[in-house]
Design an enzyme around this catalytic site. Sequence first.
Site, mmCIF file in Angstrom:
data_model
loop_
_atom_site.group_PDB
_atom_site.id
_atom_site.type_symbol
_atom_site.label_atom_id
_atom_site.label_comp_id
_atom_site.label_asym_id
_atom_site.label_seq_id
_atom_site.Cartn_x
_atom_site.Cartn_y
_atom_site.Cartn_z
ATOM 1 C CE1 TYR B 294 -6.758 2.698 34.676
ATOM 2 C CE2 TYR B 294 -8.784 3.893 35.088
ATOM 3 C CZ TYR B 294 -7.694 3.197 35.560
ATOM 4 O OH TYR B 294 -7.540 3.016 36.909
ATOM 5 C CE1 TYR B 344 -8.622 -0.056 37.430
ATOM 6 C CE2 TYR B 344 -7.665 -0.800 39.488
ATOM 7 C CZ TYR B 344 -8.015 0.221 38.641
ATOM 8 O OH TYR B 344 -7.751 1.518 38.989
#
Lengths: 123, 386
Positions: B294, B344
């Site tokens: 991430y 995202y």
Amino acid sequence: MSDEAFFWEGVDRGQLLAQKCGDCGSLRHPPLPMCPACQSLNWTAQALSGHGRVHGWIVSKHPSRPDESPRTVVLVDLEEGIRMVSNLEGASHIEIGAPVEVVFREIGGATLPQFRPATGASR
Amino acid sequence: MKPLKSTAIVGIGQTEFSKQSGRSELQLAAEASLAAIRDAGLKPSDIDGMVTYVQDSNDELQLMRCLGIEQLRWTGRTPFGGGGSSAPVQLAASAVASGAARNVLIYRAFNERSGQRFGQPAPIHYGVGGGGAPARSLHFSYGLDTPAKIYALWYQPYMHRYGVTSEDLGRYVVVSRKHAATNPNAWFYDKPITLEDHQASRWIVEPMLRLLDCCQESDGGVALVVSSMERARDLRQKPVRVAAATQAHRMDGHIMFDYYRPDLVGYPEAYASAQELWTQSGLGPQDMDVAMIYENFSPVVLMTLEAHGFCKEGEAKDFIKSGAIELTGQLPVNPNGGLLGEGYIHGMNNITEAVRQLRGTAANQVADAENVLVTVGRSGLILQKA
Ligand SMILES: [Zn+2]
């Protein structure tokens, strides 16, 4: 009731405060209702010297429009052994470890603690 | 209760990733969820559990109505936003392993670019306090009003100690955009960049983050279905085993404003998560074929690589420079382009990519991928070809 109310009340009187445990004596910041070291609920607000050293920094600008005045955001390691987020004023070059001292300024209608490079007279 | 590794991800679904979806967040959630359920070869009525993030705006009951789910037996929500983005799989797998639910739908959907943007200062943080005085806070009042600034102040001591430069970060960004360039799902499909492009992009937070170091703001939805390995044998897809799943929250950690440990260099949550994942799975860093990391901002990739033992502390910049994280390197990282390159969706799109890598259906397929790490430091997974 906010756990950090005492901090801002201190700032309004020109004092930088941190919670000191009434049982084990450890200092803590950010404010918490219970001592992380001994779980005591007893604490007093201890006045800090306002002297410390720069631990880290960034320059804060608006992400998508020009700023009138970008601010330097710093992490300050206070000499009592706790860390605070604040702004550093009047420094064109920022050194990690540089000594700084607190000043209180009116910003956007409220008083905030700010830091500036420590004057020669300080420790 | 059966072990977590008796569970599997059996379905994945998503919408397109865009900057303006033109539809409601609930519609995005419903489209992605239906796609995941159909991908699994299940019917909506087979779903009896649901998990999303605390922050998701989509009510479980409205999503049930959309999908025609008759009854849920179990729901859960995970905290800490993207930091918890691996945790929904842990919750769902725990529910399935315990028998609390049979087939759990995980969803995350938002209009994070065309609606409430994460990357702009939120007016709510300047709310008026009692007596008409502006509310003061220990962080926002000093100008820490966007994730880029908040995290940059956490990265700065790391970058300072190890001499990590903007160019070092740029080398990760170039790889992520190279991967995105050959992934048709990616917003930056067919748009690779050079290190010079990275260095020419404007500062967002001096002297750490340029525009191209920041993840995208995206509109879209992603969904997964978790079931048991046993039921998975009768379903449509090759199951992807949940070989390990954990959260890692440490004393004196703070969400976003993680400034209060004596030494800010290092990533104790990611380290703790890694240790737990290795223990649960019996595997180690050398066994990972792909890592999905991430990256809301590029520096965290370096810190995460080190915390998982893929390289030594302070050496991630050299690991990246050596080509190790490219598709043919020793540890391909974010072959979908990651959150910088693909989109995202709050980390969930990194989990679907891990599933595709293990099914062998990824756009940028890593040959013979058997174990994939998915991590966001505070939560992590090892997914495995079953
Ligand atoms: Zn105490």
